[in-house]
Every structure is written in C-alpha cells, then in structure tokens.
Enzyme design. Structure first.
Site, PDB file in Angstrom:
ATOM      1  N   LEU A 208       0.858  -1.186   0.000  1.00 43.92           N
ATOM      2  CA  LEU A 208       0.000   0.000   0.000  1.00 43.92           C
ATOM      3  C   LEU A 208       0.893   1.233   0.000  1.00 43.92           C
ATOM      4  CD1 LEU A 208      -2.762   1.447   0.338  1.00 43.92           C
ATOM      5  CD2 LEU A 208      -2.490   1.150   2.817  1.00 43.92           C
TER       6      LEU A 208
ATOM      7  N   ILE B  18       4.594  -1.030   3.120  1.00 44.45           N
ATOM      8  CA  ILE B  18       4.223   0.343   2.807  1.00 44.45           C
ATOM      9  C   ILE B  18       5.172   0.836   1.715  1.00 44.45           C
ATOM     10  CG2 ILE B  18       3.877   2.668   3.685  1.00 44.45           C
ATOM     11  CD1 ILE B  18       1.972   0.542   4.875  1.00 44.45           C
ATOM     12  N   LYS B  19       4.596   1.394   0.652  1.00 43.53           N
ATOM     13  CA  LYS B  19       5.399   1.842  -0.483  1.00 43.53           C
ATOM     14  C   LYS B  19       5.821   3.301  -0.292  1.00 43.53           C
ATOM     15  CE  LYS B  19       4.270   0.329  -4.670  1.00 43.53           C
ATOM     16  NZ  LYS B  19       3.449   0.033  -5.878  1.00 43.53           N
ATOM     17  N   ILE B  20       7.119   3.531  -0.432  1.00 46.97           N
ATOM     18  CA  ILE B  20       7.702   4.869  -0.337  1.00 46.97           C
ATOM     19  C   ILE B  20       8.556   5.100  -1.583  1.00 46.97           C
ATOM     20  CG2 ILE B  20       9.340   6.315   0.932  1.00 46.97           C
ATOM     21  CD1 ILE B  20       8.479   4.919   3.487  1.00 46.97           C
TER      22      ILE B  20
END
Length: 364
Positions: free
Chosen positions: A107, A138-140
């Site tokens: 996400l 978690i996508k960064i």
C-alpha cells in the site's frame, strides 16, 4: 497436464506478484485461484490501480456511503477503502507468508508526499498501524526525501517497498538507506529478523523514454535494450551489497536481504513481445510484479529459464554505448522520477474526485 508456467518461475528462485488489486478480484475468488493455481506470491497496488477500481465500478459505493457520514475528508475515505482491500488481500496471502514464501501486499503513501520526508514517515507509520498485518509493505518512493523516510521507517520496524526507482546510483542509495535503518534499530537493541523490504526497479518506462532518442541518434538496434541492461546491472549491485561483510553482520542477527523487484513490466511498445520484461529477468532472489494481462500472456506462452545473468557483457556494452552517444542515464532517471510522481498524482486526485462524486448524493 502441462506445468503452469507462472509456477515454474519459482523453480528459478523468482516470485511473481500481481500488479493489480480491486474488490471484485478478492470477492469473486479470483485472487484465491491465482494464488493456488498460478502460484502468485504477492500483490502491489498504486494510486492509478485504486483510481480505476473505485471510479469504474460500484463495488465501493456502499462503503463510501457509510464513511461519508463519518469523514468529510476524501483522502481519509480513500485510505479506509484501500485499507479494507489491503487487509482482505493480506489475509488471503497469509498462509503463503506463514510458510516464508512471500505473501506480501503493498500500500502506497500519498504521491503528494514524494518530496516531504516527515509527512511520508508520519503517513507510513499511520498506515502500517491501521492495516495491522505483518505481511503488508508500505510503499515509499525513491526520491531524495524518500531516502530519509525509508531509513527511518525501516528503523521503526516497518516492511517497506521502495517504488519509483529508475537509476543505478539511486539504487545504491536505497540499499544504503535499508542497511542504515537496520543498523539504527540494532543500535537501540531492537530485533530486525521480521523486517522485509524490496527495491522496485521500474523498467518499461525507461525504454519508452530512451527508445525515441536512440532512433534520433541513429541507434535503432539498441531499442528495448536499456531497461534490461539496467536491471542486470542492478542485480549485480544487489549481489555485491548483500554479500558484503556489513550485511553479513546484520544477517547474523536475522536480517533479510532487500530483494530487487522488477516493476513496470507490462510491454508498452507493441513491436516487442508481450512477455519481454519477464523472460529476460528471471533469476534467483528476485520478484517480478506484473499486470494481469502480462500474467495471462506468460501463462499462455512463457518460456521459463534463468536468464538474469546471461549476456552481462552485452548489458555493460549497452550502457557504455549510451555514454558515447551522449545519453546521460542519471538525467533520464531524474526525468522519469519526476514524471512518475506526476503519473501517480493525477490518478490520485482523480480518485479523490470520484469519491466526492459518489458520496455527494449520499449526504445531500
């Protein structure tokens, strides 16, 4: 019965993740089928995927109506919709995760935070806590601001999928952020044996930008070669970094290598084979996240074989030739990063508008 070609890729050490997510895929049982029959081992999402899912169906309308009375902020509504899907998908993948065979679902933080380190950290931690699944990433984005956020969130114990990665120099910085984040955590006596991370190298967009330049410069024979050459060199960086003494010390404490993930692997040039970015990059300890059409194409006519370390001299020559004809890959990577952020900002804003349009009649 013929062996499933998607499943066969696991024999070469590669895992396939699906670059697609919508509510119907989960509710219909199709995702469960993809996990069982094709051996899909993970899933990624992004703002464009969610925009299409929310605006083009009524699958989310009921929940939007329920949330509209609670939230005035469309972004808060969106993330609750997304978290619901991510949780349900993560639960389907949990048996895979429990067997240490991946099972991660990703996400993304808001693309509007791409140049905001503190904002990225804050939202990443909030999403991690709200999703509350151990097999979520978690996508960064791999922006300059994102690098500091990656280090910090790794040190906080989050699983992180680094996205919008286009250049080899920036990839080196991404591995540094990961290792430093692990070391920061070790320094305060916290465990690192549960932290997973992937570095998502975007491929087809590189060729889409460079190929017309190659035509102009009279080098048409190099079309479609640059992205794969970059990926092959990235894999050599991966092998070097994650066999180093520095990483070995962390691995002794349970650290996992940050695997490379091939992203943007749907073929955009119709003159290329539709499985181009799958076939060329099959190799151990890697992931390929592919859209549904590419998955179906590979299932139908893929040719599984380990090729990631084939023709390394040719890959090196390709990148050397770029320099000789005046193409600066760092500049290309910077341009693609800027364009990539914009390509996520636009659908993100569109999905917020779609939510506004859908909730309007409900609260009127």
């Amino acid at each position: 019965m013929e062996t499933n070609k998607i499943k066969q890729l696991q024999e070469f050490g590669q895992r396939i993740w699906l670059d697609f997510l919508d509510r119907n895929l989960i509710r219909s049982g199709q995702l469960k089928k993809l996990i069982e029959e094709d051996g899909v081992r993970g899933m990624t999402s992004n703002p464009a995927i969610f925009e299409k899912a929310i605006s083009s169906s009524n699958d989310y309308d009921q929940q939007i109506g329920q949330l509209a009375a609670i939230h005035q902020d469309n972004e808060a509504i969106f993330y609750q919709l997304a978290i619901t899907d991510i949780q349900n998908a993560a639960d389907l993948f949990n048996p895979i995760f429990a067997r240490d065979e991946d099972g991660y679902v990703s996400l993304e933080v808001s693309p509007h935070l791409a140049h905001d380190t503190n904002g990225t950290i804050k939202q990443a931690v909030e999403l991690w806590r709200k999703v509350d699944r151990k097999n979520v990433m978690i996508k960064i984005p791999a922006t300059t601001a994102g690098l500091s956020a990656i280090r910090r969130t790794i040190s906080e114990g989050l699983n992180i999928n680094i996205t919008l990665l286009f250049g080899l120099d920036r990839y080196e910085e991404v591995t540094e952020a990961y290792l430093s984040g692990l070391e920061d955590r070790v320094a305060v006596g916290l465990p690192i044996d549960h932290i997973a991370s992937v570095a998502s190298f975007f491929l087809s967009r590189i060729d889409v930008l460079i190929d017309p330049i190659l035509e102009e410069k009279g080098e048409p024979q190099m079309k479609g070669e640059v992205a794969i050459a970059c990926a092959k060199q990235a894999y050599q960086i991966y092998k070097r970094v994650f066999s180093s003494d520095r990483f070995m010390k962390l691995q002794a404490m349970g650290a996992m290598p940050q695997r490379v993930l091939w992203a943007s692997t749907g073929t955009k040039d119709p003159s290329f084979p539709d499985t181009k970015y799958v076939e060329a990059l099959i190799g151990p300890e890697t992931i390929n996240t592919i859209p549904m059409e590419t998955l179906e194409a590979y299932r139908d006519h893929g040719h599984p074989a380990s090729r990631l370390e084939h023709d390394l001299d040719k890959a090196d020559q390709t990148l050397q030739q770029l320099k000789l004809i005046g193409i600066n890959l760092q500049n290309i990577a910077s341009q693609l990063e800027d364009e990539g952020i914009e390509k996520f900002n636009k659908p993100y804003d569109q999905l917020l508008k779609a939510i506004e349009d859908k909730k309007g009649p409900v609260i009127a």
